[in-house]
Scaffold this motif. Structure first.
Motif, mmCIF file in Angstrom:
data_model
loop_
_atom_site.group_PDB
_atom_site.id
_atom_site.type_symbol
_atom_site.label_atom_id
_atom_site.label_comp_id
_atom_site.label_asym_id
_atom_site.label_seq_id
_atom_site.Cartn_x
_atom_site.Cartn_y
_atom_site.Cartn_z
ATOM 1 N N ALA A 83 -0.313 2.102 5.683
ATOM 2 C CA ALA A 83 -0.115 1.448 4.386
ATOM 3 C C ALA A 83 1.096 0.531 4.398
ATOM 4 O O ALA A 83 2.092 0.805 5.064
ATOM 5 C CB ALA A 83 0.044 2.491 3.302
ATOM 6 N N PHE A 84 1.014 -0.546 3.638
ATOM 7 C CA PHE A 84 2.168 -1.403 3.381
ATOM 8 C C PHE A 84 3.043 -0.723 2.333
ATOM 9 O O PHE A 84 2.549 -0.371 1.271
ATOM 10 C CB PHE A 84 1.726 -2.714 2.725
ATOM 11 N N LEU A 119 5.413 -0.842 -0.854
ATOM 12 C CA LEU A 119 5.430 -1.844 -1.916
ATOM 13 C C LEU A 119 6.684 -2.704 -1.803
ATOM 14 O O LEU A 119 7.759 -2.207 -1.495
ATOM 15 C CB LEU A 119 5.419 -1.160 -3.294
ATOM 16 N N ASP A 120 6.526 -3.975 -2.083
ATOM 17 C CA ASP A 120 7.644 -4.915 -2.074
ATOM 18 C C ASP A 120 8.236 -4.919 -3.486
ATOM 19 O O ASP A 120 8.046 -5.856 -4.259
ATOM 20 C CB ASP A 120 7.111 -6.303 -1.667
ATOM 21 N N HIS A 121 8.971 -3.839 -3.815
ATOM 22 C CA HIS A 121 9.450 -3.661 -5.190
ATOM 23 C C HIS A 121 10.351 -4.792 -5.647
ATOM 24 O O HIS A 121 10.377 -5.137 -6.815
ATOM 25 C CB HIS A 121 10.203 -2.337 -5.328
ATOM 26 N N LYS A 147 4.353 -15.272 -0.492
ATOM 27 C CA LYS A 147 3.036 -15.006 -1.060
ATOM 28 C C LYS A 147 2.598 -16.167 -1.932
ATOM 29 O O LYS A 147 1.465 -16.624 -1.856
ATOM 30 C CB LYS A 147 3.082 -13.711 -1.873
ATOM 31 N N MET A 199 -0.687 -18.486 -1.602
ATOM 32 C CA MET A 199 -1.684 -18.619 -2.679
ATOM 33 C C MET A 199 -1.857 -20.092 -3.067
ATOM 34 O O MET A 199 -2.965 -20.538 -3.357
ATOM 35 C CB MET A 199 -1.279 -17.795 -3.911
ATOM 36 N N TYR A 207 4.081 -14.880 5.747
ATOM 37 C CA TYR A 207 4.244 -13.755 4.820
ATOM 38 C C TYR A 207 4.440 -12.459 5.590
ATOM 39 O O TYR A 207 5.325 -11.656 5.277
ATOM 40 C CB TYR A 207 3.015 -13.639 3.900
ATOM 41 N N ARG A 247 7.695 -9.808 5.829
ATOM 42 C CA ARG A 247 7.683 -8.350 5.666
ATOM 43 C C ARG A 247 8.342 -7.653 6.842
ATOM 44 O O ARG A 247 9.089 -6.689 6.668
ATOM 45 C CB ARG A 247 6.241 -7.847 5.511
ATOM 46 N N ARG A 287 11.606 7.686 -0.974
ATOM 47 C CA ARG A 287 11.802 8.757 -1.960
ATOM 48 C C ARG A 287 12.640 9.851 -1.338
ATOM 49 O O ARG A 287 12.560 10.112 -0.148
ATOM 50 C CB ARG A 287 10.446 9.333 -2.373
ATOM 51 N N PHE A 289 -4.435 -10.728 -1.807
ATOM 52 C CA PHE A 289 -3.465 -10.065 -2.673
ATOM 53 C C PHE A 289 -4.112 -9.555 -3.948
ATOM 54 O O PHE A 289 -4.916 -10.236 -4.572
ATOM 55 C CB PHE A 289 -2.339 -11.038 -3.067
ATOM 56 N N LYS A 319 -2.775 -7.482 -7.658
ATOM 57 C CA LYS A 319 -1.543 -7.286 -8.409
ATOM 58 C C LYS A 319 -1.736 -6.056 -9.270
ATOM 59 O O LYS A 319 -2.802 -5.860 -9.854
ATOM 60 C CB LYS A 319 -1.339 -8.500 -9.320
ATOM 61 N N PHE A 363 -2.479 -1.310 1.007
ATOM 62 C CA PHE A 363 -1.611 -0.471 0.184
ATOM 63 C C PHE A 363 -2.297 0.824 -0.212
ATOM 64 O O PHE A 363 -1.779 1.593 -0.987
ATOM 65 C CB PHE A 363 -1.227 -1.237 -1.088
ATOM 66 N N CYS A 364 -3.465 1.049 0.338
ATOM 67 C CA CYS A 364 -4.275 2.149 -0.181
ATOM 68 C C CYS A 364 -4.041 3.470 0.544
ATOM 69 O O CYS A 364 -3.441 3.526 1.596
ATOM 70 C CB CYS A 364 -5.750 1.786 -0.131
ATOM 71 N N GLU A 382 0.501 7.343 -1.624
ATOM 72 C CA GLU A 382 1.075 7.283 -2.964
ATOM 73 C C GLU A 382 1.988 6.082 -3.081
ATOM 74 O O GLU A 382 2.776 5.806 -2.194
ATOM 75 C CB GLU A 382 1.892 8.548 -3.236
ATOM 76 N N GLN A 383 1.863 5.379 -4.187
ATOM 77 C CA GLN A 383 2.728 4.238 -4.436
ATOM 78 C C GLN A 383 3.321 4.438 -5.823
ATOM 79 O O GLN A 383 2.606 4.733 -6.767
ATOM 80 C CB GLN A 383 1.912 2.931 -4.396
ATOM 81 N N ARG A 384 4.599 4.224 -5.931
ATOM 82 C CA ARG A 384 5.262 4.443 -7.212
ATOM 83 C C ARG A 384 5.484 3.119 -7.915
ATOM 84 O O ARG A 384 6.012 2.169 -7.336
ATOM 85 C CB ARG A 384 6.607 5.133 -6.979
ATOM 86 N N GLU A 402 6.816 -2.288 -14.248
ATOM 87 C CA GLU A 402 6.888 -2.984 -12.965
ATOM 88 C C GLU A 402 5.535 -3.609 -12.608
ATOM 89 O O GLU A 402 4.478 -3.028 -12.856
ATOM 90 C CB GLU A 402 7.306 -2.006 -11.859
ATOM 91 N N VAL A 454 3.729 -5.399 -9.206
ATOM 92 C CA VAL A 454 3.909 -5.677 -7.778
ATOM 93 C C VAL A 454 2.671 -6.322 -7.186
ATOM 94 O O VAL A 454 1.558 -6.112 -7.656
ATOM 95 C CB VAL A 454 4.199 -4.404 -6.945
ATOM 96 N N ASP A 455 2.907 -7.095 -6.127
ATOM 97 C CA ASP A 455 1.802 -7.648 -5.357
ATOM 98 C C ASP A 455 1.369 -6.621 -4.318
ATOM 99 O O ASP A 455 2.203 -5.969 -3.689
ATOM 100 C CB ASP A 455 2.262 -8.914 -4.609
ATOM 101 N N MET A 456 0.077 -6.487 -4.148
ATOM 102 C CA MET A 456 -0.445 -5.499 -3.211
ATOM 103 C C MET A 456 -1.284 -6.231 -2.179
ATOM 104 O O MET A 456 -2.358 -6.747 -2.502
ATOM 105 C CB MET A 456 -1.312 -4.478 -3.943
ATOM 106 N N PRO A 457 -0.777 -6.341 -0.964
ATOM 107 C CA PRO A 457 -1.515 -7.097 0.046
ATOM 108 C C PRO A 457 -2.526 -6.259 0.825
ATOM 109 O O PRO A 457 -2.364 -5.061 0.971
ATOM 110 C CB PRO A 457 -0.398 -7.556 1.002
#
Lengths: 105, 102
Positions: free
Chosen positions: A21-22, A24-26, A34, A38, A58, A62, A71, B10, B12, B44-45, B48-50, B55, B57-60
């Motif tokens: 998994a990637f 998140l880019d918080h 990105k 786009m 992109y 990353r 966490r 992407f 979102k 991103f699947c 767990e994502q918080r 918020e 976020v972009d999800m690639p």
């Protein structure tokens, strides 16, 4: 929701991603890349092939960045594990770049 | 996209509430038969994502369509493959039943 016509039909089996998994880019550290990607898609009728350079940029963004701490206060993880771009399907672009460099010398 | 060529897409996600949400997403591919040719390199699947309150976020998703797709006569009329994700709120200790994953 069952109908009698579903003999032998399989249910969809999701598969996990090859490289996981990637995170998140918080902080949106790579949002500019990105947006650039786009914009390219919009300008090119959403032809993915036309925008591979920006997709590559992109992913490179990353790999160069670290996200927020994990966490439980773990140390920050990269937004993407380092991987040679040739292995991510960008070999032809990387080869072109290497050639252009060689010519300049 | 061209089969065999890696591609980036992407999505979102936004948490419109005032509390953090921890979610897990899973995906679906339509038409069903095209799903076997859909290869995710990274997305991103499944983890767990918080998302913090408000918020966004972009999800690639970084993927490719297996080149064998072009050889499959059953796929000859498939010009559109739709990838969709559903985000579920994660419950304590919830695991997705994915044999062989982790």
């Amino acid at each position: 929701m069952s109908t009698a016509m579903n003999f032998g039909s399989k249910s969809f089996k999701p598969r996990p991603p090859d490289k996981g998994a990637f995170p998140l880019d918080h902080f949106g550290e790579c949002s500019a890349f990105k947006e650039s990607f786009m914009d390219c898609l919009r300008d090119n009728g959403y032809e993915s092939g036309a925008c591979r350079q920006r997709a590559m940029a992109y992913l490179q963004c990353r790999m160069d960045r670290q996200g927020p701490a994990g966490r439980g206060g773990r140390s920050p993880v990269q937004l993407m594990a380092n991987e040679p771009l040739e292995k991510l399907g960008f070999k032809d672009i990387m080869d072109e770049k290497a050639e252009a460099k060689a010519e300049k010398l | 996209v061209v089969p065999g060529e890696t591609a980036l897409a992407f999505y979102k996600a936004k948490n419109p509430t005032d509390k953090p949400i921890i979610g897990i997403s899973t995906y679906n591919v339509i038409p069903f038969e095209a799903g076997q040719y859909f290869n995710k390199i990274q997305c991103f699947c499944f983890e767990e994502q918080r998302l913090n309150p408000q918020e966004e976020v972009d999800m690639p998703v970084f993927f490719y369509i297996d080149p064998e797709f072009a050889e499959d006569p059953k796929m000859a009329n498939v010009n559109l493959i739709t990838l969709s994700y559903t985000f579920f709120e994660a419950k304590e200790g919830q695991k997705f039943p994915l044999p062989g994953y982790q």
